[in-house]
Design a protein around this motif. Structure first.
Motif, PDB file in Angstrom:
ATOM      1  N   ARG A 182     -13.513  63.464  11.244  1.00  0.00           N
ATOM      2  CA  ARG A 182     -13.683  62.512  12.337  1.00  0.00           C
ATOM      3  C   ARG A 182     -12.950  63.051  13.559  1.00  0.00           C
ATOM      4  O   ARG A 182     -12.018  63.847  13.429  1.00  0.00           O
ATOM      5  CB  ARG A 182     -13.114  61.146  11.956  1.00  0.00           C
ATOM      6  CG  ARG A 182     -13.843  60.475  10.812  1.00  0.00           C
ATOM      7  CD  ARG A 182     -13.483  59.023  10.726  1.00  0.00           C
ATOM      8  NE  ARG A 182     -13.877  58.313  11.952  1.00  0.00           N
ATOM      9  CZ  ARG A 182     -13.708  57.009  12.145  1.00  0.00           C
ATOM     10  NH1 ARG A 182     -13.132  56.272  11.210  1.00  0.00           N
ATOM     11  NH2 ARG A 182     -14.098  56.431  13.257  1.00  0.00           N
ATOM     12  N   ARG A 183     -13.381  62.621  14.711  1.00  0.00           N
ATOM     13  CA  ARG A 183     -12.687  63.039  15.931  1.00  0.00           C
ATOM     14  C   ARG A 183     -11.541  62.085  16.253  1.00  0.00           C
ATOM     15  O   ARG A 183     -11.669  60.867  16.093  1.00  0.00           O
ATOM     16  CB  ARG A 183     -13.659  63.118  17.105  1.00  0.00           C
ATOM     17  CG  ARG A 183     -14.491  64.366  17.100  1.00  0.00           C
ATOM     18  CD  ARG A 183     -15.413  64.450  18.293  1.00  0.00           C
ATOM     19  NE  ARG A 183     -16.407  63.381  18.271  1.00  0.00           N
ATOM     20  CZ  ARG A 183     -17.387  63.259  19.147  1.00  0.00           C
ATOM     21  NH1 ARG A 183     -17.511  64.138  20.118  1.00  0.00           N
ATOM     22  NH2 ARG A 183     -18.247  62.272  19.056  1.00  0.00           N
ATOM     23  N   TYR A 184     -10.457  62.672  16.714  1.00  0.00           N
ATOM     24  CA  TYR A 184      -9.268  61.900  17.072  1.00  0.00           C
ATOM     25  C   TYR A 184      -8.820  62.274  18.483  1.00  0.00           C
ATOM     26  O   TYR A 184      -8.841  63.439  18.874  1.00  0.00           O
ATOM     27  CB  TYR A 184      -8.124  62.169  16.095  1.00  0.00           C
ATOM     28  CG  TYR A 184      -8.381  61.622  14.716  1.00  0.00           C
ATOM     29  CD1 TYR A 184      -7.944  60.351  14.345  1.00  0.00           C
ATOM     30  CD2 TYR A 184      -9.085  62.369  13.781  1.00  0.00           C
ATOM     31  CE1 TYR A 184      -8.192  59.844  13.081  1.00  0.00           C
ATOM     32  CE2 TYR A 184      -9.342  61.864  12.511  1.00  0.00           C
ATOM     33  CZ  TYR A 184      -8.891  60.608  12.170  1.00  0.00           C
ATOM     34  OH  TYR A 184      -9.147  60.103  10.918  1.00  0.00           O
ATOM     35  N   LEU A 185      -8.416  61.267  19.198  1.00  0.00           N
ATOM     36  CA  LEU A 185      -7.830  61.457  20.522  1.00  0.00           C
ATOM     37  C   LEU A 185      -6.321  61.480  20.345  1.00  0.00           C
ATOM     38  O   LEU A 185      -5.746  60.546  19.784  1.00  0.00           O
ATOM     39  CB  LEU A 185      -8.271  60.322  21.441  1.00  0.00           C
ATOM     40  CG  LEU A 185      -7.818  60.360  22.899  1.00  0.00           C
ATOM     41  CD1 LEU A 185      -8.855  59.670  23.775  1.00  0.00           C
ATOM     42  CD2 LEU A 185      -6.477  59.653  23.083  1.00  0.00           C
ATOM     43  N   VAL A 186      -5.697  62.561  20.795  1.00  0.00           N
ATOM     44  CA  VAL A 186      -4.247  62.730  20.634  1.00  0.00           C
ATOM     45  C   VAL A 186      -3.622  62.846  22.017  1.00  0.00           C
ATOM     46  O   VAL A 186      -4.025  63.700  22.814  1.00  0.00           O
ATOM     47  CB  VAL A 186      -3.914  63.975  19.797  1.00  0.00           C
ATOM     48  CG1 VAL A 186      -2.412  64.077  19.557  1.00  0.00           C
ATOM     49  CG2 VAL A 186      -4.667  63.949  18.464  1.00  0.00           C
TER      50      VAL A 186
ATOM     51  N   SER B 234      -8.412  57.195  16.446  1.00  0.00           N
ATOM     52  CA  SER B 234      -9.717  57.586  15.926  1.00  0.00           C
ATOM     53  C   SER B 234     -10.810  57.216  16.928  1.00  0.00           C
ATOM     54  O   SER B 234     -10.853  56.084  17.410  1.00  0.00           O
ATOM     55  CB  SER B 234      -9.969  56.889  14.588  1.00  0.00           C
ATOM     56  OG  SER B 234     -11.264  57.184  14.117  1.00  0.00           O
ATOM     57  N   LEU B 235     -11.674  58.172  17.232  1.00  0.00           N
ATOM     58  CA  LEU B 235     -12.756  57.938  18.193  1.00  0.00           C
ATOM     59  C   LEU B 235     -14.024  57.485  17.473  1.00  0.00           C
ATOM     60  O   LEU B 235     -14.263  57.857  16.326  1.00  0.00           O
ATOM     61  CB  LEU B 235     -13.050  59.225  18.962  1.00  0.00           C
ATOM     62  CG  LEU B 235     -11.975  59.631  19.976  1.00  0.00           C
ATOM     63  CD1 LEU B 235     -12.246  61.039  20.491  1.00  0.00           C
ATOM     64  CD2 LEU B 235     -11.896  58.644  21.127  1.00  0.00           C
ATOM     65  N   PRO B 236     -14.847  56.691  18.138  1.00  0.00           N
ATOM     66  CA  PRO B 236     -16.104  56.232  17.522  1.00  0.00           C
ATOM     67  C   PRO B 236     -17.083  57.379  17.350  1.00  0.00           C
ATOM     68  O   PRO B 236     -17.036  58.373  18.068  1.00  0.00           O
ATOM     69  CB  PRO B 236     -16.619  55.195  18.524  1.00  0.00           C
ATOM     70  CG  PRO B 236     -15.978  55.552  19.822  1.00  0.00           C
ATOM     71  CD  PRO B 236     -14.640  56.124  19.481  1.00  0.00           C
ATOM     72  N   GLU B 237     -17.987  57.239  16.396  1.00  0.00           N
ATOM     73  CA  GLU B 237     -18.970  58.282  16.129  1.00  0.00           C
ATOM     74  C   GLU B 237     -20.019  58.356  17.246  1.00  0.00           C
ATOM     75  O   GLU B 237     -20.525  59.432  17.558  1.00  0.00           O
ATOM     76  CB  GLU B 237     -19.672  58.005  14.791  1.00  0.00           C
ATOM     77  CG  GLU B 237     -18.753  58.064  13.577  1.00  0.00           C
ATOM     78  CD  GLU B 237     -18.273  59.466  13.270  1.00  0.00           C
ATOM     79  OE1 GLU B 237     -18.943  60.429  13.704  1.00  0.00           O
ATOM     80  OE2 GLU B 237     -17.222  59.600  12.615  1.00  0.00           O
ATOM     81  N   GLU B 238     -20.356  57.218  17.834  1.00  0.00           N
ATOM     82  CA  GLU B 238     -21.376  57.186  18.877  1.00  0.00           C
ATOM     83  C   GLU B 238     -20.877  57.917  20.114  1.00  0.00           C
ATOM     84  O   GLU B 238     -19.817  57.615  20.647  1.00  0.00           O
ATOM     85  CB  GLU B 238     -21.713  55.728  19.203  1.00  0.00           C
ATOM     86  CG  GLU B 238     -23.101  55.523  19.791  1.00  0.00           C
ATOM     87  CD  GLU B 238     -23.146  55.888  21.258  1.00  0.00           C
ATOM     88  OE1 GLU B 238     -24.096  56.570  21.677  1.00  0.00           O
ATOM     89  OE2 GLU B 238     -22.221  55.486  21.980  1.00  0.00           O
ATOM     90  N   GLU B 239     -21.651  58.909  20.577  1.00  0.00           N
ATOM     91  CA  GLU B 239     -21.172  59.829  21.594  1.00  0.00           C
ATOM     92  C   GLU B 239     -20.843  59.143  22.922  1.00  0.00           C
ATOM     93  O   GLU B 239     -19.814  59.431  23.538  1.00  0.00           O
ATOM     94  CB  GLU B 239     -22.208  60.928  21.826  1.00  0.00           C
ATOM     95  CG  GLU B 239     -21.707  62.070  22.702  1.00  0.00           C
ATOM     96  CD  GLU B 239     -20.504  62.794  22.113  1.00  0.00           C
ATOM     97  OE1 GLU B 239     -19.662  63.267  22.895  1.00  0.00           O
ATOM     98  OE2 GLU B 239     -20.405  62.881  20.874  1.00  0.00           O
ATOM     99  N   ALA B 240     -21.686  58.246  23.384  1.00  0.00           N
ATOM    100  CA  ALA B 240     -21.442  57.591  24.670  1.00  0.00           C
ATOM    101  C   ALA B 240     -20.151  56.782  24.626  1.00  0.00           C
ATOM    102  O   ALA B 240     -19.349  56.819  25.567  1.00  0.00           O
ATOM    103  CB  ALA B 240     -22.630  56.691  25.023  1.00  0.00           C
TER     104      ALA B 240
END
Length: 230
Positions: free
Chosen positions: A153-157, A170-176
């Motif tokens: 999963r993508r994370y904003l640090v 934790s970032l949402p899966e939906e790109e927008a």
């Protein structure tokens, strides 16, 4: 007939029936691995028995309190192994098929003492990944855990000006929606003079490790994420 010897492997939530007395509806059971005559583990996850604490205490000749404490300690150790495995996969899986030079730079960057010992980076990366995947595939105390790049999963640090991590989100899966949250975080970071990094990992703790890693590691981390979601 001799009493079976067991080793407590942890606490299990997925089995609510005691494998000894048949009692159902238990909140949790204790995972027991059989031991051979020399006290070594003698089986695979398929050979593990799941007992309630009372039956486990009888089988081991212990008190229920000792069984519970030992099971919790064993589970904590398993959780630590899982955490380490997720970190290793989050760092090294993206460079598994990278050019040898990049793979070596990533590995030696984290293990500089290994270079002078003649340790081959490619072999060590393969070994670390094999061990980590085996750890997360072990079903002794629960189902197999995610271990693939596709599971990242993508994370904003957010880092402070002195390179301390202020926030892992934790970032949402939906790109927008992901881009919207990232932009908002970047604006806020600019106001308080912080730095934002986006990394991919198996969990938030592993994301911290990736975020602290060198630029090449993070570059391959991004490539791996993009390739897995192309």
């Amino acid at each position: 007939m001799p009493i079976a010897k067991w080793k407590i492997k942890g606490i299990v939530d997925d089995y609510d029936t005691c494998g000894c007395c048949g009692r159902r509806g238990l909140k949790r059971t204790v995972a027991l691995m059989p031991l051979d005559a020399d006290g070594n583990e003698d089986g695979t996850p398929e050979d593990v028995a799941y007992y309630g604490t009372s039956c486990a205490a009888t089988a081991l000749g212990w008190t229920q309190g000792k069984v519970t404490d030992t099971a919790r300690a064993a589970q904590a150790e398993q959780n630590q192994r899982d955490n380490y495995a997720r970190r290793m996969i989050s760092i090294y899986a993206p460079v598994e098929f990278a050019p040898v030079r990049d793979k070596a730079r990533v590995y030696y960057g984290r293990n500089p003492h290994q270079r002078t010992r003649g340790v081959k980076a490619s072999e060590e990366v393969a070994k670390l990944l094999d061990e980590a995947r085996a750890t997360l595939a072990d079903t002794t105390t629960g189902p197999a855990r995610p271990s693939r790049i596709e599971d990242f999963r993508r994370y904003l640090v957010i880092f402070t000006s002195d390179e301390r991590i202020l926030l892992v989100h934790s970032l949402p899966e939906e790109e927008a929606e992901c881009q919207e949250q990232t932009a908002a975080a970047q604006r806020r970071a600019n106001q308080i003079r912080c730095t934002v990094r986006i990394v991919a990992a198996l969990d938030a703790e592993a994301a911290r490790d990736v975020a602290y890693a060198d630029e090449l590691t993070r570059e391959w981390n991004t490539k791996a994420w993009q390739a897995a979601h192309a």
